[in-house]
Design a protein around this motif. Structure first.
Motif, PDB file in Angstrom:
ATOM      1  N   SER A   3       0.846  -1.188   0.000  1.00 16.76           N
ATOM      2  CA  SER A   3       0.000   0.000   0.000  1.00 16.76           C
ATOM      3  C   SER A   3       0.882   1.239   0.000  1.00 16.76           C
ATOM      4  CB  SER A   3      -0.899  -0.019   1.236  1.00 16.76           C
ATOM      5  OG  SER A   3      -1.745   1.105   1.254  1.00 16.76           O
ATOM      6  N   VAL A   4       1.235   1.700  -1.194  1.00 18.06           N
ATOM      7  CA  VAL A   4       2.191   2.802  -1.289  1.00 18.06           C
ATOM      8  C   VAL A   4       2.031   3.547  -2.611  1.00 18.06           C
ATOM      9  CG1 VAL A   4       4.006   1.344  -2.288  1.00 18.06           C
ATOM     10  CG2 VAL A   4       4.638   3.396  -1.019  1.00 18.06           C
ATOM     11  N   VAL A   5       2.248   4.855  -2.544  1.00 11.17           N
ATOM     12  CA  VAL A   5       2.410   5.687  -3.734  1.00 11.17           C
ATOM     13  C   VAL A   5       3.827   6.233  -3.685  1.00 11.17           C
ATOM     14  CG1 VAL A   5       1.664   7.755  -4.966  1.00 11.17           C
ATOM     15  CG2 VAL A   5      -0.031   6.341  -3.779  1.00 11.17           C
ATOM     16  N   GLN A   6       4.617   5.957  -4.708  1.00 17.20           N
ATOM     17  CA  GLN A   6       5.998   6.427  -4.744  1.00 17.20           C
ATOM     18  C   GLN A   6       6.144   7.471  -5.849  1.00 17.20           C
ATOM     19  OE1 GLN A   6       9.051   3.863  -3.420  1.00 17.20           O
ATOM     20  NE2 GLN A   6       7.873   2.003  -3.845  1.00 17.20           N
ATOM     21  N   VAL A   7       6.838   8.550  -5.511  1.00 13.78           N
ATOM     22  CA  VAL A   7       6.973   9.675  -6.433  1.00 13.78           C
ATOM     23  C   VAL A   7       8.466   9.961  -6.601  1.00 13.78           C
ATOM     24  CG1 VAL A   7       6.298  12.041  -6.953  1.00 13.78           C
ATOM     25  CG2 VAL A   7       4.804  10.608  -5.540  1.00 13.78           C
ATOM     26  N   ALA A   8       8.975   9.795  -7.813  1.00 14.38           N
ATOM     27  CA  ALA A   8      10.401   9.977  -8.098  1.00 14.38           C
ATOM     28  C   ALA A   8      10.598  11.186  -8.997  1.00 14.38           C
ATOM     29  CB  ALA A   8      10.980   8.730  -8.752  1.00 14.38           C
ATOM     30  N   ALA A   9      11.623  11.983  -8.669  1.00 17.85           N
ATOM     31  CA  ALA A   9      11.974  13.138  -9.503  1.00 17.85           C
ATOM     32  C   ALA A   9      13.437  13.480  -9.270  1.00 17.85           C
ATOM     33  CB  ALA A   9      11.083  14.332  -9.185  1.00 17.85           C
ATOM     34  N   HIS A  10      14.032  14.127 -10.264  1.00 23.08           N
ATOM     35  CA  HIS A  10      15.445  14.487 -10.172  1.00 23.08           C
ATOM     36  C   HIS A  10      15.630  15.574  -9.118  1.00 23.08           C
ATOM     37  CE1 HIS A  10      19.493  15.691 -11.377  1.00 23.08           C
ATOM     38  NE2 HIS A  10      19.560  14.560 -12.078  1.00 23.08           N
TER      39      HIS A  10
END
Length: 357
Positions: free
Chosen positions: A128-135
């Motif tokens: 149960s997770v939302v992962q948000v990746a950005a530089h």
């Protein structure tokens, strides 16, 4: 093929014996049958999931009897109302990904487009997770954390356990995640060992991502470190300087993120062998009355299919000056560990678990 593990400290502490308790087999290289230097057991998870918050909360006395919200395998996997509200609040023109993915793989795949478009990469897993990746430089670390805070406000009401900010740096073909990860987590649904300790005016020192996992509740000090080696150093420092009655709680994240999820068996073995000497240093620095517990919040079997957590029994190793060697069998819940620590520190009994005698 493989090779036997070389873990002299963990073997003396009963790691092989704990594995035997769980499986009936002795791991290659960990077949010591006697002469242990502490108590050992295996423990079954009572919580319904196999996720990071559930495992940590349960070992601190709060099992999770409900199901978290997880996302379907379809693409896009996230519900439109929450995504639209989040993007509007965060001023995002759009996002990339919206699927189940391995974090390192999706950054390698979409990192160039993230940098070019300014759109963050959003993905999930079986948990149960939302992962948000950005530089971290092109998008901005402060902006990424703000965007994730806004995402948590949208997804927490669905009973999504965590939103995780996953900053990365580097250039095309050479992206790597940084130590500036931050978890936005739902608070534990009951009084944990950490809450009880703080109510008794004890110091609770959280190393690595422990503070994030407990939504920064029940913690007096947080110490960050980028990897297992740095965490081991911080653990030894804090364990030898913390005041009497304190709890020092560390999560060695590399076993999960760098080796377990990536199904890197050799890397996992190397990481265990790298940690073993540090545990021996820790053991020699302990003071009378100190108690150390080594366990896990869930499985992440590097030999299993897929990339997600696995569900199996975990080892529980207890050691400290004067602590007798003992086989504590198979425990019905991780909460037995929290109850054991509460008793050792003279705190009130927790709501769940049976203290290991």
């Amino acid at each position: 093929q493989g090779r036997p593990l070389r873990l002299p400290t963990l073997e003396r502490l009963g790691l092989g014996a704990a594995a035997w308790r769980a499986t009936g087999q002795w791991p290659a290289g960990l077949d010591r049958r006697d002469g242990f230097e502490g108590g050992f057991a295996s423990a079954q998870e009572a919580s319904r999931g196999k996720d990071t918050p559930s495992g940590h909360w349960e070992m601190c006395g709060v099992p999770v009897p409900f199901d978290w919200h997880v996302f379907p395998r379809e693409v896009p996997c996230f519900p439109r109302p929450q995504m639209q509200a989040w993007m509007a609040a965060a001023g995002l023109e759009g996002v990339l990904g919206e699927c189940h993915a391995s974090g390192t793989e999706i950054i390698a795949e979409l990192g160039d487009e993230q940098v070019r478009s300014g759109r963050p990469i959003v993905y999930t897993s079986a948990d149960s997770v939302v992962q948000v990746a950005a530089h971290e430089e092109a998008f901005g670390l402060a902006r990424l954390l703000h965007v994730c805070e806004l995402a948590f406000a949208q997804f927490a009401p669905l009973n999504v356990a965590r939103v995780i900010a996953r900053p990365f740096v580097g250039t095309s073909g050479h992206y790597r995640r940084t130590a500036n990860r931050k978890d936005y987590a739902i608070e534990p649904p009951g009084r944990t060992l950490l809450d009880v300790a703080r109510e008794a005016n004890r110091e609770v020192i959280a190393l690595g991502k422990i503070g994030d996992i407990f939504a920064h509740r029940g913690i007096s000090q947080e110490v960050k470190a980028p990897d297992n080696a740095a965490l081991a150093l911080r653990l030894i420092e804090q364990a030898t300087s913390a005041p009497d009655g304190a709890i020092v709680f560390a999560n060695f994240v590399d076993f999960d993120s760098s080796f377990g999820h990536r199904r890197d068996v050799a890397g996992y073995a190397d990481a265990l062998e790298a940690l073993d000497p540090a545990l021996e240093v820790l053991r020699t620095r302990l003071r009378p009355g100190d108690l150390v517990a080594i366990t896990a919040d869930h499985g992440c079997d590097p030999t299993w299919r897929g990339t997600d957590h696995t569900r199996e029994q975990v080892p529980v190793l207890l050691f400290g000056p004067g602590l007798a060697a003992a086989d504590h069998g198979v425990r019905d819940t991780f909460a037995d560990l929290g109850q054991t620590i509460a008793r050792h520190l003279g705190l009130g009994a927790l709501d769940h678990g049976v203290a290991i005698r």
